[in-house]
Design a protein around this motif. Sequence first.
Motif, PDB file in Angstrom:
ATOM      1  N   THR A   1       1.080 -16.007  -4.865  1.00 57.71           N
ATOM      2  CA  THR A   1      -0.247 -15.623  -4.354  1.00 57.71           C
ATOM      3  C   THR A   1      -0.774 -14.416  -5.133  1.00 57.71           C
ATOM      4  O   THR A   1      -1.972 -14.298  -5.360  1.00 57.71           O
TER       5      THR A   1
ATOM      6  N   MET B   1      -4.350 -14.526  -7.006  1.00 56.05           N
ATOM      7  CA  MET B   1      -5.411 -13.543  -6.738  1.00 56.05           C
ATOM      8  C   MET B   1      -5.757 -12.719  -7.974  1.00 56.05           C
ATOM      9  O   MET B   1      -6.918 -12.397  -8.196  1.00 56.05           O
ATOM     10  N   ARG B   2      -4.741 -12.423  -8.815  1.00 55.12           N
ATOM     11  CA  ARG B   2      -5.052 -11.705 -10.064  1.00 55.12           C
ATOM     12  C   ARG B   2      -5.946 -12.566 -10.950  1.00 55.12           C
ATOM     13  O   ARG B   2      -6.800 -12.066 -11.667  1.00 55.12           O
TER      14      ARG B   2
ATOM     15  N   TYR C   1      -7.833  -4.571  -1.770  1.00 55.55           N
ATOM     16  CA  TYR C   1      -6.542  -4.322  -1.130  1.00 55.55           C
ATOM     17  C   TYR C   1      -5.446  -4.167  -2.172  1.00 55.55           C
ATOM     18  O   TYR C   1      -4.618  -3.269  -2.095  1.00 55.55           O
ATOM     19  N   MET C   2      -5.456  -5.071  -3.151  1.00 59.61           N
ATOM     20  CA  MET C   2      -4.373  -5.079  -4.137  1.00 59.61           C
ATOM     21  C   MET C   2      -4.318  -3.770  -4.922  1.00 59.61           C
ATOM     22  O   MET C   2      -3.239  -3.259  -5.209  1.00 59.61           O
TER      23      MET C   2
ATOM     24  N   GLY D   1      -2.360  -1.333  -3.231  1.00 58.09           N
ATOM     25  CA  GLY D   1      -0.983  -1.708  -2.900  1.00 58.09           C
ATOM     26  C   GLY D   1      -0.860  -2.293  -1.499  1.00 58.09           C
ATOM     27  O   GLY D   1       0.234  -2.555  -1.010  1.00 58.09           O
ATOM     28  N   LYS D   2      -2.026  -2.493  -0.826  1.00 57.38           N
ATOM     29  CA  LYS D   2      -2.002  -3.008   0.557  1.00 57.38           C
ATOM     30  C   LYS D   2      -1.985  -4.525   0.582  1.00 57.38           C
ATOM     31  O   LYS D   2      -2.453  -5.169  -0.374  1.00 57.38           O
ATOM     32  N   LEU D   3      -1.527  -5.084   1.685  1.00 59.70           N
ATOM     33  CA  LEU D   3      -1.552  -6.539   1.799  1.00 59.70           C
ATOM     34  C   LEU D   3      -2.976  -7.028   1.979  1.00 59.70           C
ATOM     35  O   LEU D   3      -3.775  -6.410   2.699  1.00 59.70           O
ATOM     36  N   VAL D   4      -3.289  -8.129   1.343  1.00 59.56           N
ATOM     37  CA  VAL D   4      -4.587  -8.784   1.522  1.00 59.56           C
ATOM     38  C   VAL D   4      -4.540  -9.457   2.906  1.00 59.56           C
ATOM     39  O   VAL D   4      -3.491  -9.989   3.297  1.00 59.56           O
TER      40      VAL D   4
ATOM     41  N   VAL E   1      -5.483 -14.903   2.323  1.00 52.89           N
ATOM     42  CA  VAL E   1      -4.342 -15.450   1.579  1.00 52.89           C
ATOM     43  C   VAL E   1      -4.028 -16.867   2.070  1.00 52.89           C
ATOM     44  O   VAL E   1      -3.772 -17.774   1.266  1.00 52.89           O
TER      45      VAL E   1
ATOM     46  N   GLY F   1       6.221 -14.567  -3.159  1.00 54.06           N
ATOM     47  CA  GLY F   1       5.270 -13.570  -2.629  1.00 54.06           C
ATOM     48  C   GLY F   1       4.414 -14.108  -1.497  1.00 54.06           C
ATOM     49  O   GLY F   1       3.467 -13.459  -1.077  1.00 54.06           O
ATOM     50  N   PHE F   2       4.716 -15.273  -1.012  1.00 48.37           N
ATOM     51  CA  PHE F   2       4.042 -15.850   0.149  1.00 48.37           C
ATOM     52  C   PHE F   2       5.071 -16.669   0.903  1.00 48.37           C
ATOM     53  O   PHE F   2       5.773 -17.466   0.282  1.00 48.37           O
TER      54      PHE F   2
ATOM     55  N   ARG G   1       4.150 -13.306   3.460  1.00 51.51           N
ATOM     56  CA  ARG G   1       4.528 -11.888   3.498  1.00 51.51           C
ATOM     57  C   ARG G   1       4.394 -11.325   4.903  1.00 51.51           C
ATOM     58  O   ARG G   1       4.726 -10.167   5.116  1.00 51.51           O
TER      59      ARG G   1
ATOM     60  N   GLN H   1       1.519 -15.430   8.344  1.00 52.17           N
ATOM     61  CA  GLN H   1       1.464 -16.331   7.180  1.00 52.17           C
ATOM     62  C   GLN H   1       2.579 -17.373   7.250  1.00 52.17           C
ATOM     63  O   GLN H   1       2.377 -18.539   6.899  1.00 52.17           O
TER      64      GLN H   1
ATOM     65  N   ARG I   1       1.320  -3.446 -14.650  1.00 52.84           N
ATOM     66  CA  ARG I   1       0.460  -3.817 -13.530  1.00 52.84           C
ATOM     67  C   ARG I   1      -0.089  -2.551 -12.887  1.00 52.84           C
ATOM     68  O   ARG I   1       0.660  -1.624 -12.634  1.00 52.84           O
TER      69      ARG I   1
ATOM     70  N   ASP J   1      -0.840  -1.915  -9.958  1.00 52.79           N
ATOM     71  CA  ASP J   1      -0.211  -1.573  -8.679  1.00 52.79           C
ATOM     72  C   ASP J   1       1.272  -1.222  -8.839  1.00 52.79           C
ATOM     73  O   ASP J   1       1.970  -1.021  -7.858  1.00 52.79           O
TER      74      ASP J   1
HETATM   75  P1  AMP Z   1       2.875  -9.633  -6.083  1.00 53.43           P
HETATM   76  O1  AMP Z   1       2.364 -10.115  -7.382  1.00 53.43           O
HETATM   77  O2  AMP Z   1       3.526 -10.709  -5.279  1.00 53.43           O
HETATM   78  O3  AMP Z   1       3.733  -8.405  -6.191  1.00 53.43           O
HETATM   79  O4  AMP Z   1       1.586  -9.205  -5.216  1.00 53.43           O
HETATM   80  C1  AMP Z   1       0.733  -8.160  -5.659  1.00 53.43           C
HETATM   81  C2  AMP Z   1      -0.231  -7.769  -4.556  1.00 53.43           C
HETATM   82  O5  AMP Z   1      -1.019  -8.902  -4.173  1.00 53.43           O
HETATM   83  C3  AMP Z   1       0.419  -7.308  -3.250  1.00 53.43           C
HETATM   84  O6  AMP Z   1       0.770  -5.940  -3.297  1.00 53.43           O
HETATM   85  C4  AMP Z   1      -0.691  -7.589  -2.256  1.00 53.43           C
HETATM   86  O7  AMP Z   1      -1.720  -6.632  -2.366  1.00 53.43           O
HETATM   87  C5  AMP Z   1      -1.258  -8.904  -2.770  1.00 53.43           C
HETATM   88  N1  AMP Z   1      -0.545 -10.078  -2.197  1.00 53.43           N
HETATM   89  C6  AMP Z   1       0.181 -11.009  -2.876  1.00 53.43           C
HETATM   90  N2  AMP Z   1       0.654 -11.941  -2.045  1.00 53.43           N
HETATM   91  C7  AMP Z   1       0.235 -11.596  -0.799  1.00 53.43           C
HETATM   92  C8  AMP Z   1       0.415 -12.135   0.488  1.00 53.43           C
HETATM   93  N3  AMP Z   1       1.166 -13.236   0.689  1.00 53.43           N
HETATM   94  N4  AMP Z   1      -0.174 -11.500   1.547  1.00 53.43           N
HETATM   95  C9  AMP Z   1      -0.913 -10.397   1.373  1.00 53.43           C
HETATM   96  N5  AMP Z   1      -1.117  -9.813   0.189  1.00 53.43           N
HETATM   97  C10 AMP Z   1      -0.550 -10.394  -0.902  1.00 53.43           C
END
Ligand code: AMP
Length: 214
Positions: free
Chosen positions: A31, A35-36, A52-53, A56-59, A64, A83-84, A86, A90, A158, A160
Motif C-alpha cells: 500500500t 500511494m507513493r 499523512y505519509m 509518518g502517520k497512518l493514512v 487505504v 504493509g497492509f 496495519r 483494515q 525515503r 519518511d
Molecule cells: P511503507 O512503505 O509500508 O513503509 O508505508 C509508508 C507510509 O505509507 C506509512 O508510514 C503510512 O503513512 C502509509 N501507509 C502504507 N500502508 C498503510 C496502511 N496499510 N495504512 C495506513 N497507512 C499506510
Amino acid sequence: MNIMLLGAPGSGKGTQAEKLVGRLGYTQVSTGDLMRKQIADQTALGAECGKYMNEGKLVPDQIVNAIVKDYLETNHEKLIFDGFPRTLEQALELEKMLAEVNSKMDKVIYIDVAQDVILKRISGRIICPVCKVSYHVETRKPLVEGICDNDGATLIRRPDDAPEKVAVRLAAYEADTKPLIDFYSNKPGFIHIEEASELDGETVYQMIEKELVK
Ligand code: AMP
C-alpha cells in the motif's frame, strides 16, 4: 495462495516480498508503494495520502481500504501483502474484501526484529524510486554507489525515513499494528520468524520458503 508479511517498518518485509516475487512468482501489494505512485502521478488521492505519509502517520483506514479494494478487483491470487493491513479495522475489512472475490489469506508471516536493529536499518536505507528495491549504505550496498543494480536509477532516501518521521512511524506500529499479531496468531497459517534481527535476509527467506510448503 495469498501471503501477508507483518512486521515493523524496516523489518525486511519489502526485501522478503522482492524475493518471493522473483523466485516464486508472487505479486507484491504494497500500500505504501501504491500511494507513493499516486503522489508521483500528482493525483488528488496522492495529495491526500501525502499529508499523512509525509508526517509518518497512518493514512486513514477508509482511504487505504478503498485502494486495496480497487486493486483486488483485478488481482486476488498469489499476492503478498506488504504493509497492509496495519490496523485491526483494515484486517477485518481485508477478510471481507477477499471473501467477496472468493479468495482468502493463507499465510501470515510475522518478521520479528528488535527495535535497535530497525533503527540502524532505516537510518542507512536507500531505495530505487523505479523498481522499489531497497539497499543499505553499509550492509547492502549497490554495485555502483548511489545507483540501482537493476535499472541504473539514482537511489534516494525515503522522505519518511528521516529520524523524526521514523519515531512517529514506530509509535504508530506499536499502537495500531502490533495488536494484529495477537489477532493473527490464533488463526491457521500464522508463521512467527523469531529473532529475525540475528539473521540475514537470505536465511529469513529460506525459513519462509520452508514454511510455505507445509
Ligand atoms: P511503507 O512503505 O509500508 O513503509 O508505508 C509508508 C507510509 O505509507 C506509512 O508510514 C503510512 O503513512 C502509509 N501507509 C502504507 N500502508 C498503510 C496502511 N496499510 N495504512 C495506513 N497507512 C499506510
